[in-house]
Design a protein around this motif. Structure first.
Motif, short mmCIF file in Angstrom:
data_model
loop_
_atom_site.label_atom_id
_atom_site.label_comp_id
_atom_site.label_asym_id
_atom_site.label_seq_id
_atom_site.Cartn_x
_atom_site.Cartn_y
_atom_site.Cartn_z
N GLU A 248 1.15 -1.28 0.46
CA GLU A 248 -0.31 0.42 -0.08
C GLU A 248 1.57 1.36 -0.54
OE1 GLU A 248 -3.92 -0.14 2.86
OE2 GLU A 248 -3.06 -2.45 3.34
N ALA A 249 0.50 2.31 -0.43
CA ALA A 249 0.69 3.99 -0.78
C ALA A 249 0.29 4.87 -0.27
CB ALA A 249 1.69 3.21 -2.10
N GLY A 250 1.00 5.68 0.71
CA GLY A 250 0.19 6.91 0.30
C GLY A 250 -0.26 7.57 -1.37
N GLU A 251 1.50 7.55 -1.19
CA GLU A 251 1.36 7.93 -3.25
C GLU A 251 2.26 7.83 -4.03
OE1 GLU A 251 0.96 11.44 -4.09
OE2 GLU A 251 1.56 12.81 -2.44
N VAL A 252 1.80 7.54 -5.46
CA VAL A 252 3.08 6.45 -5.77
C VAL A 252 3.76 6.88 -6.92
CG1 VAL A 252 3.25 4.32 -7.36
CG2 VAL A 252 1.13 3.83 -6.40
N ILE A 253 4.80 7.01 -7.06
CA ILE A 253 5.36 8.08 -7.97
C ILE A 253 6.43 6.91 -9.16
CG2 ILE A 253 6.85 10.21 -8.34
CD1 ILE A 253 6.77 10.20 -5.01
N LYS A 492 1.05 15.32 -10.25
CA LYS A 492 0.56 14.55 -10.90
C LYS A 492 -0.23 13.97 -11.89
CE LYS A 492 -1.70 15.84 -6.18
NZ LYS A 492 -2.64 15.83 -5.01
N VAL A 493 -0.28 12.76 -11.94
CA VAL A 493 -1.28 12.97 -13.75
C VAL A 493 -3.06 13.13 -13.25
CG1 VAL A 493 -2.18 10.67 -14.83
CG2 VAL A 493 -0.33 10.36 -13.33
N HIS A 494 -3.10 13.98 -14.67
CA HIS A 494 -4.39 13.99 -14.66
C HIS A 494 -5.89 13.55 -14.63
CE1 HIS A 494 -3.04 18.58 -15.27
NE2 HIS A 494 -2.48 18.43 -16.87
N GLY A 495 -6.44 13.66 -13.56
CA GLY A 495 -7.78 12.47 -13.43
C GLY A 495 -7.45 11.81 -12.22
N THR A 496 -6.26 12.07 -11.54
CA THR A 496 -6.15 10.95 -11.12
C THR A 496 -5.47 11.77 -9.33
OG1 THR A 496 -3.96 10.83 -11.15
CG2 THR A 496 -5.10 9.52 -12.16
N GLU A 497 -5.85 11.01 -8.04
CA GLU A 497 -5.23 10.84 -7.00
C GLU A 497 -4.28 10.41 -6.26
OE1 GLU A 497 -5.60 13.79 -5.21
OE2 GLU A 497 -7.16 14.97 -6.58
N GLY A 498 -2.84 10.27 -5.54
CA GLY A 498 -2.41 9.76 -5.18
C GLY A 498 -1.11 8.96 -6.35
N ARG A 500 1.70 10.36 -9.10
CA ARG A 500 2.59 10.86 -10.02
C ARG A 500 3.36 10.48 -10.57
NH1 ARG A 500 2.58 15.93 -5.86
NH2 ARG A 500 2.06 14.99 -3.91
N VAL A 501 3.96 11.45 -11.34
CA VAL A 501 5.67 10.69 -12.69
C VAL A 501 6.08 11.98 -12.92
CG1 VAL A 501 5.92 10.73 -14.88
CG2 VAL A 501 3.79 9.37 -14.38
N VAL A 502 7.33 11.52 -12.57
CA VAL A 502 8.79 11.96 -12.15
C VAL A 502 9.70 11.32 -12.95
CG1 VAL A 502 10.39 13.42 -11.10
CG2 VAL A 502 7.86 13.36 -10.26
N ALA A 526 10.41 18.55 -8.23
CA ALA A 526 9.20 17.64 -8.25
C ALA A 526 9.79 16.90 -7.09
CB ALA A 526 9.55 15.69 -9.44
N ALA A 527 11.10 17.17 -6.07
CA ALA A 527 10.79 16.57 -4.66
C ALA A 527 10.24 17.59 -4.20
CB ALA A 527 12.53 16.42 -4.58
N ASP A 528 10.57 18.90 -4.11
CA ASP A 528 9.69 19.90 -3.31
C ASP A 528 8.88 20.08 -3.35
OD1 ASP A 528 12.43 20.68 -2.11
OD2 ASP A 528 12.83 22.54 -3.69
N LEU A 529 7.69 19.95 -4.64
CA LEU A 529 6.54 20.04 -5.15
C LEU A 529 5.85 19.00 -4.81
CD1 LEU A 529 6.74 21.00 -9.68
CD2 LEU A 529 6.52 22.61 -7.12
#
Length: 580
Positions: A248-253, A492-498, A500-502, A526-529
């Motif tokens: 599980e992840a709070g966010e996936v990058i 963040k990927v448009h239309g999604t939550e959690g 991102r792409v870097v 991106a790390a700061d964002l």
């Protein structure tokens, strides 16, 4: 490995290494890096010895060995694309040339809606934060970052002849192609420090690998994203190709690069619905730009034989390998301690462009990237190709198998402007190599040779002989238009939550030079964002900008040769037959 992390980073390559370092600097933040390749072991000379750069490419232990679909304007050739299969990603197997690109690249990014804070002034402080420029910090260069950069000595007789020839051809020298003035010729910065490759893994991961809030798993291939509505809640992955796991992840990058990030998005139902349905995937988020806008740099080698025994060709003899290895291993010096791309430069090939559109890498030997050499002992070559091609391609999954490679097509040579620039590129390179400075060495052009002279002969040779410079990018671009995939203010990927792409896929347009440095800058910013940190303040040192309408070549110069639109290459249909 825990059951849940604040951040799961998919890909331990260039961007993933930088993000893992910066995000895990907060002790209260847990980070997991999932890398499908293996570890970059310290005792592996094929990774860490700079001169061994030719050996990992094509080797399944180091390289995912992608290749394009048949390129219609290159006679149906499939063009191989090496991608790093190891921690550090392609920074662990690339040519170690460090080029930021031109300030104009980032100012161009800022002209796209929503990209105002990606201009050169806003990107410069992140370039500086990531690097330690051994040649010295100044208003343009950093002096205390994790990525240590040595400048090539470029002091051999062939390099000196090259620099003298560029000036005889009417081009300037510059102090630093990554500083005030990119246009011109100079020794290059390299991802080399104390005789060893300075990969993203060595710079960013190795120093912090013992952080208690950071886990790094290799041989871990992510096979899908977990969803709750439009929110990504974790990932599924296979360890060692056999054992299935979930986390599980709070966010996936996503940091898989220009091929793998759009591939995983499409496999997860994010993309063009028609592409997804054709591959057997149920659409979830309608984002038609996923996998589109793919860009790259194509390059050729112009090779000459040398009349004098001053190239590094004798060091290719197999019986010398033990000596080279021992000198590198025990003394951190010698032939093995250099990538040998120690200098080059940037020029403009026509009056239409406002900043350089051609990059030169000079090499004091005539050799293919795979290590094969033409007949003869001594030689030299330049690697050249257009930097700002208007060619666009795509990455598209063919089925719903996460382990299958996607279809990749760049459409090289598909536009008239691209073909015109190629003619200009070859003529500009030949003009330099024919200058008096090379007279003591010039034993004649080996490749392409005197049989390639007309516009069409040049295009035909490029179509037959060109290789990728290994700079795939732009396939999940930042922006807010209908074809944009990533929000430039948050990644963040448009239309999604959690989610991102870097990585290089988020570039809106390719930069002018090798892309490793821009990828690392994007990751730093991106790390700061992502962490919600205050962004670094923009900086405004002066940068060289050519005057509009400035003459490029003196009157009568052969580089003023005009492109004849009638000398066109065959269309895709003409080249390959009717395309269904």
């Amino acid at each position: 490995m825990k059951k849940k992390y604040d951040y799961v980073i998919v890909g331990g390559g260039s961007a993933g290494s930088a993000l893992a370092n910066r995000l895990s600097s907060d002790k209260n933040t847990s980070v997991l890096v999932l890398e499908a390749g293996r570890a970059d072991f310290l005792f592996d000379p094929l990774i860490h010895m700079p001169a061994a750069l030719m050996f990992p490419s094509g080797n399944p232990l180091y390289d995912w060995a992608y290749e394009t679909e048949p390129e219609p304007h290159m006679g149906g050739r499939r063009v191989p694309h090496a991608r790093g299969k190891v921690l550090g990603g392609s920074s662990s197997i690339n040519g170690m040339i460090f080029q930021r690109g031109n300030a104009g690249d980032y100012d161009k990014w800022a002209t796209f809606e929503g990209m105002e804070h990606w201009d050169y002034a806003h990107c410069l402080p992140y370039f500086k934060r990531m690097e330690t420029c051994i040649a010295g910090a100044d208003d343009w260069r950093g002096g205390s970052g994790p990525l240590k950069l040595e400048r090539g000595p470029a002091s051999s007789p062939l390099f000196q002849a090259f620099f003298e020839a560029t000036q005889q051809a009417g081009y300037p020298r510059t102090d630093d192609v990554n500083g005030y003035r990119q246009e011109g010729f100079a020794p290059f910065d390299r991802n080399v420090f104390k005789g060893s490759r300075m990969s993203a893994s060595r710079a960013y991961l190795r120093p912090i690998r013992n952080r208690k809030n950071l886990d790094i798993a290799t041989l871990a291939t992510v096979t899908g994203l977990q969803w709750s509505g439009n929110r990504v809640t974790g990932v599924d992955f296979a360890r060692g190709g056999k054992f299935k796991h979930s986390v599980e992840a709070g966010e996936v990058i996503l940091c898989g690069g220009a091929f793998n990030s759009p591939q995983l998005l499409q496999l997860s139902g994010v993309g063009n619905p028609e592409t997804l349905r054709a591959a057997g995937v149920t659409p979830r988020i309608d984002l038609p730009g996923v996998g589109e806008n793919l860009q790259d740099h194509l390059e050729v080698y112009l090779q000459h034989s040398s009349l004098q025994p001053v190239s590094i060709a004798p060091w290719l003899k197999k019986w010398k390998a033990p000596y080279i290895g021992a000198e590198w291993l025990f003394l951190n010096r010698g032939v093995g301690a250099s990538n040998h791309f120690e200098g080059g430069g940037f020029i403009r090939t026509n009056e239409e462009v406002t900043y350089p559109n051609l990059m030169f890498h000079f090499l004091p030997i005539a050799v293919r990237y795979d290590g094969t050499a033409p007949e003869g002992t001594h030689g030299y070559q330049v690697h050249v190709g257009p930097m700002n091609s208007d060619v666009r391609g795509h990455v598209r999954i063919k089925n719903d198998d996460p382990l299958a490679k996607p279809g990749i097509l760049f459409n090289y040579l598909s536009t008239e402007n691209d073909r015109r620039e190629w003619v200009e590129v070859i003529r500009a390179a030949r003009h330099i190599l024919k200058q008096p400075a090379f007279a003591p060495f010039n034993g004649g052009e080996i490749s392409p040779g005197p049989s390639v002279e007309t516009d069409q002969e040049i295009i035909d040779w490029v179509a037959k002989d060109a290789e990728t410079a290994l700079h795939p990018s732009c396939s999940a671009k930042m922006g807010v238009d209908d074809m944009a995939v990533v929000d430039p203010s948050s990644m963040k990927v448009h239309g999604t939550e959690g989610l991102r792409v870097v990585d290089a896929s988020v570039f809106p347009t390719i930069t002018n030079g090798n892309i490793y440095a821009p990828v690392m800058m994007v990751a730093e910013k991106a790390a700061d964002l992502i962490a919600g940190n205050a962004p670094l303040a923009p900086e405004h040192p002066p940068v060289y900008r050519a005057k509009s309408g400035m003459p490029i070549f003196p009157e009568g110069d052969p580089r003023n040769h005009s492109w004849n639109a009638a000398d066109k290459v065959p269309s895709a249909a003409e080249a390959m037959g009717e395309i269904q």
